[in-house]
Design an enzyme around this catalytic site. Structure first.
Site, PDB file in Angstrom:
ATOM      1  N   GLY A 288       0.822  -1.201   0.000  1.00 14.30           N
ATOM      2  CA  GLY A 288       0.000   0.000   0.000  1.00 14.30           C
ATOM      3  C   GLY A 288       0.858   1.253   0.000  1.00 14.30           C
ATOM      4  O   GLY A 288       2.057   1.221   0.292  1.00 14.30           O
ATOM      5  N   CYS A 289       0.220   2.374  -0.320  1.00  7.06           N
ATOM      6  CA  CYS A 289       0.956   3.640  -0.424  1.00  7.06           C
ATOM      7  C   CYS A 289       1.466   4.116   0.931  1.00  7.06           C
ATOM      8  O   CYS A 289       2.652   4.442   1.084  1.00  7.06           O
ATOM      9  CB  CYS A 289       0.091   4.703  -1.100  1.00  7.06           C
ATOM     10  SG  CYS A 289      -1.573   4.891  -0.405  1.00  7.06           S
ATOM     11  N   TYR A 290       0.593   4.160   1.924  1.00  4.49           N
ATOM     12  CA  TYR A 290       1.032   4.565   3.257  1.00  4.49           C
ATOM     13  C   TYR A 290       2.120   3.623   3.807  1.00  4.49           C
ATOM     14  O   TYR A 290       3.141   4.087   4.317  1.00  4.49           O
ATOM     15  CB  TYR A 290      -0.145   4.594   4.229  1.00  4.49           C
ATOM     16  CG  TYR A 290      -1.085   5.765   4.094  1.00  4.49           C
ATOM     17  CD1 TYR A 290      -0.604   7.081   4.075  1.00  4.49           C
ATOM     18  CD2 TYR A 290      -2.466   5.575   4.023  1.00  4.49           C
ATOM     19  CE1 TYR A 290      -1.476   8.156   3.979  1.00  4.49           C
ATOM     20  CE2 TYR A 290      -3.337   6.646   3.932  1.00  4.49           C
ATOM     21  CZ  TYR A 290      -2.846   7.939   3.899  1.00  4.49           C
ATOM     22  OH  TYR A 290      -3.710   9.007   3.805  1.00  4.49           O
TER      23      TYR A 290
ATOM     24  N   GLU B 169       6.659  10.503  -1.133  1.00  5.00           N
ATOM     25  CA  GLU B 169       6.527   9.665  -2.325  1.00  5.00           C
ATOM     26  C   GLU B 169       5.260  10.069  -3.049  1.00  5.00           C
ATOM     27  O   GLU B 169       4.428  10.817  -2.511  1.00  5.00           O
ATOM     28  CB  GLU B 169       6.436   8.179  -1.935  1.00  5.00           C
ATOM     29  CG  GLU B 169       5.139   7.863  -1.200  1.00  5.00           C
ATOM     30  CD  GLU B 169       4.971   6.406  -0.800  1.00  5.00           C
ATOM     31  OE1 GLU B 169       5.975   5.685  -0.710  1.00  5.00           O
ATOM     32  OE2 GLU B 169       3.816   5.997  -0.578  1.00  5.00           O
TER      33      GLU B 169
END
Length: 347
Positions: free
Chosen positions: A154-156, A317
């Site tokens: 996932g992004c987080y 990011e």
């Protein structure tokens, strides 16, 4: 030059669009299938005019049918689908001999019971969990190279794990004191109709959400526990901010007695000396999303708060890039023995 026939399943969402942007121009990819129930029959360039005149942009969307995808000769498929939906397609494509890179949460967790706890329904394909490799290339490159099923992070979690894992492994931090605060652009919620995501609801506003137990906590704690060699539980506070994309994360933790700022820097430098997409900014420098959007880079800076005995880690990011599409392409490159940076060297 090696050309790999590739499919994108769920290509009309924000992450799917990012995958299209990268794969249409990837030097080692022939895009042979892009699926969307809503857009089936329409050329990619009609749905996304930005791709007009790019090679392959006249490819028409098709329905997400595993037999139709396999019939294109695709050797690999990226799944940009909601959790709970991806697993069924992944199972079918694996049975047809494709390599699968799943960007949903369906295969990120090793324990089906934890998946049910955080996602509120039984795991749809528990038999595949042992086969899946958590696709964090800087941490699991060798496992990714040998895998048929990649669970792209996932992004987080990417923004939190990459700064923390080397420090936790080295025993420099007290893992019980970790607190992560993240801010994400609105695209992280996906391309869907939702009143809370309308411009007038998000613009000139910032808010926390998903408290106190955001779903991404499950994979963050899983990976930190593996790094620490014991159970790790952290506090994670995500926020929505009025930008299209980008994640800024600030993580703090108590350092062990005698740990210096230099030791923090040395651990990070040792871990990422050969990592092409990790940019270590150094001590005293804060990461900034404007420097990473539309790239596969993650920037990391660090400070030591001598008053509280805490390290402060900052990272930035692109949630659609290193947090989703481009990181998945990085894993694809590893699977097929390409240069890790193939198709991803953008500034």
């Amino acid at each position: 030059m090696q050309r790999i026939k590739t499919a994108i399943v769920g290509a009309s969402g924000y992450t799917g669009q990012e995958l299209l942007r990268l794969l249409l121009v990837h030097p080692n990819v022939d895009l042979v299938a892009a699926t969307s129930r809503q857009e089936a029959g329409k050329p990619l360039s009609a749905v996304f005019p930005r791709f007009r005149k790019l090679p392959g942009a006249d490819l028409a969307f098709i329905e997400p049918d595993p037999d139709a995808i396999a019939a294109t000769g695709a050797q690999a498929a990226f799944l940009a689908l909601p959790h709970g939906v991806a697993a069924e397609i992944a199972s079918a494509l694996l049975q047809r001999g494709l390599k699968v890179i799943d960007l949903s949460a369906d295969f990120r967790l090793r324990d089906a019971a934890v998946y049910q706890e955080f996602y509120d329904h039984p795991h749809p394909a528990p038999a595949l969990l042992d086969q899946a490799v958590y696709g964090l290339p800087e941490i699991r490159a060798e496992e990714i190279k040998a895998a048929s099923l990649i669970a792209s992070p996932g992004c987080y979690p990417t923004s939190i794990l990459l700064p923390l894992i080397p420090l936790v492994k080295a025993g420099l931090l007290d893992p019980d004191t970790i607190v992560a605060n993240s801010m994400s652009g609105v695209s992280g919620a996906g391309r869907k109709a939702d009143i809370s995501l309308l411009f007038c609801e998000c613009n000139e506003s910032a808010r926390a959400y998903g408290l106190p137990k955001h779903r991404h906590l499950s994979e963050i704690e899983q990976e930190l526990s593996l790094a620490a060699g014991g159970k790790v539980i952290i506090t994670f506070i995500p926020h929505l901010i009025p930008v299209n994309s980008g994640i800024a994360t600030t993580t703090t933790a108590k350092i062990r007695a005698g740990v210096s700022l230099e030791a923090i820097g040395q651990a990070l430098e040792a871990a990422y000396a050969d990592a092409p997409f990790v940019r270590l900014l150094g001590a005293g420098i804060c990461a900034d999303t404007k420097n990473v959007t539309r790239t596969n880079f993650i920037d990391i800076g660090w400070h030591l708060d001598a008053r509280t005995g805490r390290v402060i880690l900052t990272s930035a990011e692109d949630n659609l890039g290193k947090g989703a599409g481009s990181q998945a392409v990085q894993s694809f490159n590893l699977i097929f023995g390409l240069g890790e940076t193939a198709g991803l060297q953008t500034a």
